[in-house]
Design a protein around this motif. Structure first.
Motif, short mmCIF file in Angstrom:
data_model
loop_
_atom_site.label_atom_id
_atom_site.label_comp_id
_atom_site.label_asym_id
_atom_site.label_seq_id
_atom_site.Cartn_x
_atom_site.Cartn_y
_atom_site.Cartn_z
N LEU A 96 -3.89 7.56 5.65
CA LEU A 96 -4.44 7.66 4.30
C LEU A 96 -5.89 8.12 4.33
CD1 LEU A 96 -3.57 7.06 1.36
CD2 LEU A 96 -4.51 4.76 1.66
N LEU A 126 -6.46 -3.66 1.45
CA LEU A 126 -7.05 -2.34 1.23
C LEU A 126 -8.39 -2.21 1.95
CD1 LEU A 126 -6.16 -1.94 -2.54
CD2 LEU A 126 -5.27 -0.54 -0.67
N GLN A 160 0.83 -1.20 0.00
CA GLN A 160 0.00 0.00 0.00
C GLN A 160 0.87 1.26 0.00
OE1 GLN A 160 -0.55 -2.60 2.36
NE2 GLN A 160 -1.99 -3.50 0.91
N TYR A 202 0.90 4.13 -2.91
CA TYR A 202 0.71 5.55 -2.60
C TYR A 202 1.81 6.40 -3.25
CZ TYR A 202 0.18 9.80 0.21
OH TYR A 202 0.01 11.09 0.62
N ASP A 258 -9.74 8.93 2.75
CA ASP A 258 -10.65 8.21 1.86
C ASP A 258 -10.44 8.63 0.40
OD1 ASP A 258 -11.73 6.89 3.97
OD2 ASP A 258 -13.55 8.13 4.11
N LYS A 313 -9.65 3.14 9.90
CA LYS A 313 -9.10 4.43 9.48
C LYS A 313 -8.26 5.11 10.55
CE LYS A 313 -12.92 5.07 6.26
NZ LYS A 313 -14.19 5.78 5.99
N CYS A 321 -6.25 3.83 -5.88
CA CYS A 321 -6.65 2.51 -6.36
C CYS A 321 -7.04 2.52 -7.83
CB CYS A 321 -7.79 1.95 -5.52
SG CYS A 321 -7.28 1.50 -3.83
N PHE A 376 -7.62 -1.46 5.53
CA PHE A 376 -7.34 -0.03 5.66
C PHE A 376 -8.65 0.77 5.75
CE2 PHE A 376 -2.98 -0.86 4.82
CZ PHE A 376 -2.27 0.30 5.06
N GLU A 377 -9.59 0.43 4.87
CA GLU A 377 -10.88 1.12 4.84
C GLU A 377 -11.63 0.96 6.16
OE1 GLU A 377 -14.33 3.12 3.76
OE2 GLU A 377 -12.35 3.14 2.79
N ASP A 437 -7.80 9.99 -1.08
CA ASP A 437 -6.53 9.53 -1.64
C ASP A 437 -6.57 8.03 -1.93
OD1 ASP A 437 -5.54 12.06 -1.51
OD2 ASP A 437 -4.17 11.70 0.16
N CYS A 438 -7.21 7.29 -1.05
CA CYS A 438 -7.29 5.84 -1.24
C CYS A 438 -8.04 5.49 -2.52
CB CYS A 438 -7.95 5.18 -0.03
SG CYS A 438 -7.86 3.38 -0.05
#
Length: 451
Positions: free
Chosen positions: A291, A279, A248, A252, A293, A286, A300, A282-283, A295-296
């Motif tokens: 990171l 991923l 990840q 980035y 939302d 938070k 992706c 990560f969601e 940018d993620c």
């Protein structure tokens, strides 16, 4: 009270530290050995104590070298509780399922290709074994004190290494024991800085980079240069990566470079099903990372995310230049092997090593200048350009490890240096003595200490 080092002593894999107090047994981490064959063979050996007599397992984080022996532990009789943070539970499930799948596939290939030294190659554990671990998980919140027993309590604090990674403080028999786990970096791209301990009678400190200072590298510029140079030769960039956090982080940084129009418009591929699944972790967690939302989502969109192995085959035989991030990070298994079979003997290929490579792993051999490398029973000439970016390490270096000790209010009785090869651990011991005058010990595998 007694401590026994069952793994992660003199090596950076197989972390297992056993604490025994008033009839209660606590195992901190339950990792799988990786690297040289004598270490890997230890995975097949039973513990010196019966797993059924272990009451608790405390997981610092979800990397294979810290959690990968859990299926064997359960299979051999463990019935206790496994405490960890919520992200660590999610990551450990992914890691164990992926490890079991790879081992099953490797065993099947070895049997079909008849290149195993055993009459019938068997996996260390299978998917059913991995799933048998899951009912034993118990979630602990960061900074929350839990009672394991009437006289034993535990607190998990952020270690900054990967999502959910923690140091663990155990209080028992009036003593405070602090287990660092793997310590992250204060300036990590995605993770928050590790929390430093204030009090400890005994410290169990990792020493992975105990003899090294991470260079002051401009990681983005290095990635930019390696990708553009390889593209100019019509070649492919392969980045063997740990699926958790490292993949990840690279995503980035590549996304930032693409946004800044510094790298070419070619396919960027994530070929690690587990890395894609992370991923979602990560969601769902938070507060554990930096990171956003937005940018993620944008990041992706840049990548072709490949979960299907047929797509892997298609990508491998696609001759156009591309950048591939594939597991595993030490090149011990996984889909990166399929790419290397095709590309490692091509001079226009670049392989970027972005993390610690344990002794005996293919990654270490490549860094040490191997001219050929064995993959699935066959040797391949190494003609690709092998480069390393140390600035992407998720481990604190020597200075970071020393800084982690810097806020202790009083001198601990002893610091045990674990999870490191002998030379890094010894050099860190010298530095700790010089700076803090702490009493340090470098335990051997299987060694016991009365505390």
């Amino acid at each position: 009270m007694k401590v026994t080092f069952l793994g992660g002593a003199g090596t950076v894999t197989g972390s297992k530290t056993l604490i025994e107090s008033n009839g209660v047994r606590v195992l901190v981490d339950c990792g799988q050995f990786q690297g040289i064959k004598p270490l890997r063979e230890l995975n097949w050996e039973p513990l010196p104590i019966l797993p059924s007599t272990i009451d608790f397992v405390l997981l610092t984080h979800g990397h294979l070298d810290h959690c990968g022996w859990l299926p064997r532990l359960v299979n051999q009789g463990f019935k206790g509780k496994i405490y960890c943070t919520s992200p660590t539970k999610d990551i450990t499930k992914l890691i164990l399922l992926d490890s079991a799948k790879i081992q099953e596939e490797d065993a099947n290939r070895a049997n079909e290709g008849k290149y195993s030294k055993h009459e019938i190659a068997e996996p260390l554990y299978n998917i059913d074994d991995a799933e048998s671990v899951f009912p034993y998980f118990r979630i602990i919140k960061e900074n929350e004190t839990i009672s394991l027993d009437a006289e034993i309590s535990a607190v998990f604090t952020n270690a900054g290494h990967i999502l959910g990674a923690c140091s663990i403080t155990l209080v028992l028999e009036g003593k405070t024991l602090v287990f660092s786990g793997d310590i992250g970096r204060d300036d990590d791209v995605l993770m928050y800085a590790p929390t430093k301990p204030k009090k400890a009678d005994y410290i169990f400190l990792e020493s992975t980079y105990g003899n090294r200072i991470h260079p002051e590298e401009d990681v983005k510029s290095l990635l930019e240069a390696y990708i553009n140079n390889t593209y100019s030769k019509g070649g492919t960039v392969i980045i063997p990566s740990f699926a958790v956090e490292r993949a990840q982080t690279i995503m980035y940084l590549l996304w930032q470079l693409k946004e800044e129009d510094r790298i070419p418009n070619i396919p960027y591929i994530i070929d690690t099903p587990m890395g894609i699944s992370v991923l979602d972790v990560f969601e769902n967690n938070k507060k554990w990372h930096k990171l956003s939302d937005e940018d993620c989502v944008a990041m992706c969109k840049m990548f072709f995310m490949n979960s299907d192995y047929q797509e892997t085959i298609n990508m491998i035989y696609d001759k156009q230049p591309k950048v591939v991030i594939a597991a595993s990070g030490m090149i011990t298994g996984g889909r990166v092997l399929s790419y290397l079979e095709r590309y490692i003997s091509l001079i226009e290929t670049t392989i970027i090593i972005v993390g610690y490579q344990a002794e005996g792993t293919r990654g270490r051999k490549l860094l040490d200048g191997a001219t050929d490398i064995k993959i699935r029973g066959k040797y391949y000439d190494v003609k690709a350009n092998i480069v390393e970016i140390e600035g992407l390490s998720a481990h604190a270096d020597q200075q970071g490890l020393l800084n982690w000790l810097s806020e202790l209010h009083s001198k601990p009785a002893k610091v045990f240096l674990v999870h490191g090869e002998n030379q890094p651990a010894d050099e860190l011991r010298i530095k700790i003595k010089e700076r803090f005058d702490f009493n340090c010990s470098i335990p051997l595998m299987g060694q016991e200490f009365e505390l």
